[in-house]
Design a protein around this motif. Structure first.
Motif, mmCIF file in Angstrom:
data_model
loop_
_atom_site.group_PDB
_atom_site.id
_atom_site.type_symbol
_atom_site.label_atom_id
_atom_site.label_comp_id
_atom_site.label_asym_id
_atom_site.label_seq_id
_atom_site.Cartn_x
_atom_site.Cartn_y
_atom_site.Cartn_z
ATOM 1 N N PRO A 96 -29.086 -63.215 74.918
ATOM 2 C CA PRO A 96 -28.533 -62.092 75.671
ATOM 3 C C PRO A 96 -27.297 -61.502 75.015
ATOM 4 C CG PRO A 96 -27.912 -64.203 76.682
ATOM 5 C CD PRO A 96 -28.835 -64.521 75.560
ATOM 6 N N PRO A 97 -26.866 -60.311 75.537
ATOM 7 C CA PRO A 97 -27.365 -59.596 76.710
ATOM 8 C C PRO A 97 -28.664 -58.850 76.413
ATOM 9 C CG PRO A 97 -25.589 -58.355 75.727
ATOM 10 C CD PRO A 97 -25.665 -59.651 74.955
ATOM 11 N N ALA A 98 -29.446 -58.620 77.467
ATOM 12 C CA ALA A 98 -30.734 -57.958 77.314
ATOM 13 C C ALA A 98 -30.587 -56.537 76.801
ATOM 14 C CB ALA A 98 -31.477 -57.963 78.653
ATOM 15 N N ASP A 99 -29.492 -55.887 77.130
ATOM 16 C CA ASP A 99 -29.302 -54.497 76.722
ATOM 17 C C ASP A 99 -29.271 -54.329 75.211
ATOM 18 O OD1 ASP A 99 -29.282 -53.617 79.307
ATOM 19 O OD2 ASP A 99 -27.108 -53.410 79.472
ATOM 20 N N ASN A 100 -28.985 -55.414 74.469
ATOM 21 C CA ASN A 100 -28.968 -55.296 73.013
ATOM 22 C C ASN A 100 -30.336 -54.946 72.452
ATOM 23 O OD1 ASN A 100 -26.265 -55.747 72.736
ATOM 24 N ND2 ASN A 100 -26.442 -57.850 72.003
ATOM 25 N N LEU A 101 -31.400 -55.229 73.204
ATOM 26 C CA LEU A 101 -32.742 -54.858 72.755
ATOM 27 C C LEU A 101 -32.906 -53.341 72.662
ATOM 28 C CD1 LEU A 101 -34.799 -57.445 74.822
ATOM 29 C CD2 LEU A 101 -34.699 -57.331 72.324
ATOM 30 N N PHE A 102 -32.084 -52.616 73.381
ATOM 31 C CA PHE A 102 -32.160 -51.152 73.410
ATOM 32 C C PHE A 102 -30.950 -50.500 72.727
ATOM 33 C CE2 PHE A 102 -34.019 -53.126 77.109
ATOM 34 C CZ PHE A 102 -35.261 -52.533 77.237
ATOM 35 N N ARG A 103 -29.838 -51.180 72.796
ATOM 36 C CA ARG A 103 -28.558 -50.577 72.436
ATOM 37 C C ARG A 103 -28.485 -50.087 70.994
ATOM 38 N NH1 ARG A 103 -23.362 -54.192 71.342
ATOM 39 N NH2 ARG A 103 -21.848 -52.579 70.803
ATOM 40 N N PHE A 104 -28.941 -50.903 70.054
ATOM 41 C CA PHE A 104 -28.686 -50.588 68.649
ATOM 42 C C PHE A 104 -29.583 -49.469 68.126
ATOM 43 C CE2 PHE A 104 -27.512 -55.185 69.037
ATOM 44 C CZ PHE A 104 -26.143 -54.954 69.056
ATOM 45 N N THR A 105 -30.831 -49.418 68.575
ATOM 46 C CA THR A 105 -31.669 -48.285 68.159
ATOM 47 C C THR A 105 -31.161 -46.992 68.782
ATOM 48 O OG1 THR A 105 -33.216 -48.887 69.924
ATOM 49 C CG2 THR A 105 -33.762 -49.596 67.680
#
Length: 409
Positions: free
Chosen positions: A221-230
């Motif tokens: 985590p955090p889960a938002d990192n799956l979306f954040r960088f792109t």
């Protein structure tokens, strides 16, 4: 946003009960182990010692355990034949949809994602260039990164025959980019160690037309990192699949720009004459990685976080009344960003160092591995423990400390 992706509460609850560390109470660690050992136990036959994982998602310690639903999906896949290219394409499309990015590829771990991402930036989709790697004559063959972002895993980048160019500042970065620059590399967990942050790094890459790759291996985590960088603008982002996502340990994810992901796929197995041919991902791992990602996104992350905090508190309460012992809960800022417990005591009075305590825990029954960092005390990661194992860890730690105190008396 994450909960909207999956609405089948019953299916989630059934699978969540099988996820070590969620701690929903209906399934104890003992019950889990009995189920796992109902079949042949090859580890026991070989004499390989299992342990309770209070260390975290270290590859050497076999990282995480997969939910039963992931194992079930892999078992179903294992009984069927498919075209591997078709599976990669369709699984990648599904993962890209879930992660709201252009494209995705299941890789043989995060290191494989780094190799394939680099190969995509160097050789592209050219069959001739793909076959020639790591011979990069006539190709762009330099990768620029901050000196503080050099690490033991960047060999995966150098596999493609590139030269790493180290810089210290934004001005150095601008000056280092030239007609030979194939890619800019950023090591996510070293962000605070360098002078160039995410936004500036991505901005320079966009302005100079050079692809950027972010290695975020252990940053879930955090889960938002799956979306954040792109969404931040990175052209490619690499994740480990077998850490916080709890997929197969030998799987990973490369996500980002469609043209680069398609090129990465061409540089990968099953294409025989390619630098990634050794990075084979079988059908079971592709399926397991997809299902693990679905499970992860469906999880109630706030609830799981509170369960981890409760585990830390239970262990802390177990040792709290020992003389000279203090505890604190902490969360690493980037990599392995989950609640941990740090335990300190009077080393001189107890005649015991944190490293010695860790060795006693490792040699005891059951064996326990803790975080291999001892400068500030004994550090315990609870997020890879099965339900109920926090109580076992607490009792074992108390026993080790109490014995040392008796010896010092």
């Amino acid at each position: 946003m994450l909960r909207r992706l999956f609405s089948n509460r019953r299916g989630f609850m059934q699978s969540a009960l099988a996820v070590p560390g969620i701690g929903l109470g209906a399934q104890t660690a003992t019950a889990q182990r009995k189920r796992r050992t109902a079949n042949r136990d090859v580890l026991a036959e070989l004499g390989v010692q299992p342990f309770l994982n209070a260390a975290g998602t270290y590859t050497r310690l076999t990282a995480s355990q997969m939910p039963q639903s992931v194992l079930d999906a892999m078992q179903v896949a294992a009984t069927q034949y498919v075209d591997l290219n078709e599976l990669h394409e369709k699984a990648g499309d599904r993962i890209a949809e879930l992660l709201e990015c252009e494209a995705a590829l299941v890789t043989a771990g995060c290191a494989s994602a780094l190799t394939l991402g680099t190969a995509a930036c160097v050789a592209g989709s050219s069959v001739d260039r793909i076959r020639r790697l790591p011979d990069t004559v006539g190709m762009k063959n330099e990768v620029v990164l901050q000196k503080s972002h050099r690490n033991g895993y960047d060999h995966a980048i150098r596999n493609c025959g590139v030269r790493l160019v180290e810089v210290d500042s934004a001005r150095d970065l601008e000056s280092a980019i030239n007609e030979r620059t194939a890619m800019l590399f950023f090591l996510n967990h070293a962000e605070r160690d360098g002078a160039i942050g995410h936004e500036e790094f991505v901005r320079v890459g966009k302005q100079r037309g050079v692809p950027t790759l972010n290695d975020a291996a252990a940053d879930i985590p955090p889960a938002d990192n799956l979306f954040r960088f792109t969404k931040m603008g990175y052209d490619l982002v690499a994740f480990s699949g077998g850490k916080g996502l709890r997929g197969p340990q030998s799987a990973g994810l490369l996500i980002g720009r469609r043209d680069l992901i398609e090129a990465a796929r061409l540089n990968n197995s099953p294409h025989s004459d390619s630098v990634g041919r050794t990075n084979k991902v079988n059908k079971e791992e592709v399926v397991g990685m997809l299902v693990a990602l679905e499970e992860f996104l469906a999880r109630d992350h706030d609830k799981v976080w509170k369960e981890w905090e409760q585990s830390c508190k239970r262990i802390a309460r177990t040792v709290a009344n020992l003389p000279g012992v203090s505890t604190e809960m902490f969360t690493p800022e980037i990599a392995n960003a989950a609640p941990h417990l740090r335990i300190r005591w009077d080393y001189g009075g107890a005649q015991l160092t944190a490293e010695q305590a860790a060795e006693e825990l490792r040699q005891g029954e059951p064996a326990i591995e803790v975080r291999p960092r001892f400068s500030e005390g004994l550090e315990i990661a609870v997020w890879m423990l099965a339900a109920g194992d926090d109580r076992v860890v607490g009792r074992r730690v108390r026993s080790v400390l109490a014995a040392a105190l008796r010896r010092a008396a």
